[in-house]
Write a protein that holds these residues in place. Structure first.
Motif, PDB file in Angstrom:
ATOM      1  N   THR A  42       8.091   1.170  19.528  1.00 60.68           N
ATOM      2  CA  THR A  42       9.152   1.424  18.287  1.00 60.68           C
ATOM      3  C   THR A  42       8.200   0.965  17.011  1.00 60.68           C
ATOM      4  OG1 THR A  42      10.938   0.796  19.638  1.00 60.68           O
ATOM      5  CG2 THR A  42      11.226   0.679  17.272  1.00 60.68           C
ATOM      6  N   GLU A  43       7.630  -0.157  17.055  1.00 61.06           N
ATOM      7  CA  GLU A  43       6.795  -0.473  15.839  1.00 61.06           C
ATOM      8  C   GLU A  43       5.702   0.528  15.624  1.00 61.06           C
ATOM      9  OE1 GLU A  43       3.521  -3.856  14.426  1.00 61.06           O
ATOM     10  OE2 GLU A  43       4.796  -4.311  16.155  1.00 61.06           O
ATOM     11  N   LEU A  44       5.289   1.172  16.570  1.00 63.55           N
ATOM     12  CA  LEU A  44       4.247   2.009  16.444  1.00 63.55           C
ATOM     13  C   LEU A  44       4.630   3.295  15.802  1.00 63.55           C
ATOM     14  CD1 LEU A  44       1.301   3.212  17.075  1.00 63.55           C
ATOM     15  CD2 LEU A  44       2.250   4.161  19.100  1.00 63.55           C
ATOM     16  N   ARG A  45       5.977   3.769  16.246  1.00 62.21           N
ATOM     17  CA  ARG A  45       6.665   5.055  15.699  1.00 62.21           C
ATOM     18  C   ARG A  45       7.138   4.881  14.131  1.00 62.21           C
ATOM     19  NH1 ARG A  45       9.894   5.211  21.151  1.00 62.21           N
ATOM     20  NH2 ARG A  45       7.936   5.862  22.601  1.00 62.21           N
ATOM     21  N   ARG A  46       7.507   3.539  13.823  1.00 68.80           N
ATOM     22  CA  ARG A  46       7.908   3.509  12.533  1.00 68.80           C
ATOM     23  C   ARG A  46       6.459   3.440  11.713  1.00 68.80           C
ATOM     24  NH1 ARG A  46      12.757  -1.271  13.393  1.00 68.80           N
ATOM     25  NH2 ARG A  46      14.247  -0.008  14.181  1.00 68.80           N
ATOM     26  N   SER A  47       5.439   3.262  12.246  1.00 73.21           N
ATOM     27  CA  SER A  47       4.569   3.058  11.167  1.00 73.21           C
ATOM     28  C   SER A  47       3.540   4.587  10.923  1.00 73.21           C
ATOM     29  CB  SER A  47       3.354   2.170  12.044  1.00 73.21           C
ATOM     30  OG  SER A  47       2.954   2.495  12.934  1.00 73.21           O
ATOM     31  N   ILE A  48       4.280   5.572  11.869  1.00 70.03           N
ATOM     32  CA  ILE A  48       3.495   6.792  11.874  1.00 70.03           C
ATOM     33  C   ILE A  48       4.895   7.826  11.382  1.00 70.03           C
ATOM     34  CG2 ILE A  48       2.591   8.729  13.216  1.00 70.03           C
ATOM     35  CD1 ILE A  48       1.649   6.594  15.304  1.00 70.03           C
ATOM     36  N   GLY A  49       4.349   8.594  10.316  1.00 70.09           N
ATOM     37  CA  GLY A  49       5.226   9.496   9.986  1.00 70.09           C
ATOM     38  C   GLY A  49       5.319  10.795  10.853  1.00 70.09           C
ATOM     39  N   ALA A 104      11.567   7.406  -3.299  1.00 66.03           N
ATOM     40  CA  ALA A 104      12.277   8.731  -2.881  1.00 66.03           C
ATOM     41  C   ALA A 104      12.300   9.848  -3.901  1.00 66.03           C
ATOM     42  CB  ALA A 104      13.406   8.590  -2.366  1.00 66.03           C
ATOM     43  N   ARG A 105      12.556   9.360  -5.212  1.00 68.24           N
ATOM     44  CA  ARG A 105      12.615  10.190  -6.479  1.00 68.24           C
ATOM     45  C   ARG A 105      11.363  10.524  -6.709  1.00 68.24           C
ATOM     46  NH1 ARG A 105      17.711   9.566  -8.699  1.00 68.24           N
ATOM     47  NH2 ARG A 105      17.046  10.597 -10.833  1.00 68.24           N
ATOM     48  N   ASP A 106      10.101   9.744  -6.501  1.00 65.70           N
ATOM     49  CA  ASP A 106       9.028  10.302  -6.965  1.00 65.70           C
ATOM     50  C   ASP A 106       8.554  11.346  -5.896  1.00 65.70           C
ATOM     51  OD1 ASP A 106       8.697   8.523  -9.056  1.00 65.70           O
ATOM     52  OD2 ASP A 106       7.568   6.835  -7.958  1.00 65.70           O
ATOM     53  N   LEU A 107       8.799  11.062  -4.747  1.00 64.84           N
ATOM     54  CA  LEU A 107       8.267  12.226  -3.692  1.00 64.84           C
ATOM     55  C   LEU A 107       8.994  13.455  -3.941  1.00 64.84           C
ATOM     56  CD1 LEU A 107       7.960  10.021  -0.558  1.00 64.84           C
ATOM     57  CD2 LEU A 107       6.139  11.145  -1.430  1.00 64.84           C
ATOM     58  N   VAL A 115       9.731  16.818   5.039  1.00 67.88           N
ATOM     59  CA  VAL A 115       8.165  16.350   5.136  1.00 67.88           C
ATOM     60  C   VAL A 115       8.116  14.825   4.202  1.00 67.88           C
ATOM     61  CG1 VAL A 115       6.116  16.961   3.849  1.00 67.88           C
ATOM     62  CG2 VAL A 115       7.265  18.653   5.131  1.00 67.88           C
ATOM     63  N   ILE A 116       8.918  14.970   3.203  1.00 67.62           N
ATOM     64  CA  ILE A 116       8.572  13.611   2.271  1.00 67.62           C
ATOM     65  C   ILE A 116       9.332  12.368   2.974  1.00 67.62           C
ATOM     66  CG2 ILE A 116       8.149  15.049   0.263  1.00 67.62           C
ATOM     67  CD1 ILE A 116      11.112  14.428  -0.765  1.00 67.62           C
ATOM     68  N   ARG A 117      10.142  12.623   3.991  1.00 71.32           N
ATOM     69  CA  ARG A 117      10.982  11.651   4.460  1.00 71.32           C
ATOM     70  C   ARG A 117       9.915  10.992   5.456  1.00 71.32           C
ATOM     71  NH1 ARG A 117      15.671  12.574   8.836  1.00 71.32           N
ATOM     72  NH2 ARG A 117      13.958  13.819   9.726  1.00 71.32           N
TER      73      ARG A 117
END
Length: 368
Positions: free
Chosen positions: A71-78, A114-117, A146-148
């Motif tokens: 779970t930690e791994l997936r949260r660190s990878i877009g 989020a606004r910058d992206l 994509v930006i999420r």
């Protein structure tokens, strides 16, 4: 940054991925390419452990992924998927901040990011941040998807045919926006695609799979110029030479730093230069070296004064960082057989001819 070492995935009835090894350097985009069922998506999903490998190792920044909680791994990878998967009950802003919120990141900082992206993908945050997914077009939803994946600023981004369901016009726009993002953010990206044209446009390196095996791993230009076997040659297409036009820059095929005349060059001096270098046309530059016009040998023969009294405008110019595809298009559009090449400041750097293009591409095959 990402290294696969002898990675294998076996299911009950078949071998999906067979002893695959390759490395993606930091900041590069690697496109996994091949026909349906070749193992490319399975390979990508093993990187964030959505599918567990059978044998071998996968390392991210030198660390084995199995040393990290899944779970930690997936949260660190877009992660970006073709179906987008936005939450319909959340605003665009909250969708983008899904992972930052899970990681309990500072809310004010995450909303600002989020606004910058949104601005970086040409979606005005004042217009779109508070909208819901159903209020967006398909292309706008894909931009948000994509930006999420980038909101928590992950070093690695996995993309599973992210633009496949979008119409060709929006696909090209979003691809360009992503490449612009990538030039600024320098993520390490694994990108699954079935489209060789998309792969050539997007990739720093391409991995071509067949029946679970990695057949060729190389730069797009080398794969197009030097396919390792008939399968790769057939897969990239009979028009592979034309495909190379979209990745080879003008600077590689142009005649660099040719002779030129200035606005204050006397006619007789210009004629002498043209005869010595066997040029029928020469570019006239201004005091700072910017391309200003063309001087034709036949037009100034017998004339008096300076070349600035007898020049004609340049029909079109091409930037040295543009692709040969754009250059050829410009030639055809303007009925020209050669182009004046300039840099970002308009400085004259050389000229490009149709013969120069064919020579460059042909020389690659002769030396293979």
């Amino acid at each position: 940054m990402i290294r696969l070492e002898n990675v294998t995935k076996s299911f009950e009835r078949y071998l999906a991925v067979d002893n695959v090894s390759f490395e993606v350097p930091k900041g590069e985009i690697c496109v996994l390419l091949g026909p349906s069922g070749c193992g490319k998506t399975t390979t990508m999903r093993m990187i964030n452990r959505l599918i567990e490998l059978t044998s071998g190792r996968i390392l991210i920044d030198g660390r084995d992924i199995h040393e990290v909680d899944a779970t930690e791994l997936r949260r660190s990878i877009g992660y970006v998927i073709q179906q987008i998967g936005l939450f319909p009950n959340k605003t665009v802003e909250d969708n983008i901040c899904t992972v930052p919120d899970l990681l309990r990141m500072d809310r004010k900082a995450s909303r600002k990011r989020a606004r910058d992206l949104l601005e970086m993908v040409n979606l005005d945050p004042n217009t779109f941040a508070r909208r819901y997914p159903k209020q967006l077009s398909g292309g706008q939803q894909q931009r948000v998807g994509v930006i999420r994946a980038l909101a928590a600023d992950p070093p690695v981004l996995l993309m599973d045919e992210p633009f496949g369901a979008i119409d060709p016009i929006n696909r090209a726009v979003i691809q360009d926006e992503f490449l612009k993002l990538q030039s600024e953010l320098k993520k390490t990206v694994i990108f699954v695609s079935h489209d060789i044209d998309e792969a050539v446009k997007m990739a720093s390196r391409i991995a071509i799979f067949r029946a679970g095996k990695l057949v060729q791993y190389d730069t797009p230009d080398n794969i197009l110029a030097h396919p390792v076997d008939d399968f790769v040659a057939d897969f990239v297409g009979a028009d592979r030479t034309l495909k190379r036009l979209q990745i080879v820059p003008v600077r590689d095929a142009m005649q660099s730093d040719p002779p030129r005349v200035t606005t204050d060059t006397p006619i007789d001096r210009a004629l002498e230069l043209m005869e010595r270098h066997e040029h029928q046309v020469m570019v006239m530059v201004g005091p700072n070296g910017r391309a200003r016009g063309l001087v034709r040998r036949d037009a100034i023969r017998g004339a008096k004064g300076l070349v600035s009294d007898h020049y004609e405008r340049i029909p079109c110019v091409i930037n040295i960082d543009e692709t040969l595809r754009n250059a050829v298009s410009m030639m055809f559009t303007n009925d020209q057989t050669w182009l004046v090449c300039v840099d970002d400041d308009g400085m004259y750097r050389g000229y490009l001819t149709q013969r120069g293009i064919t020579h460059l591409l042909g020389e690659t095959y002769r030396t293979s």
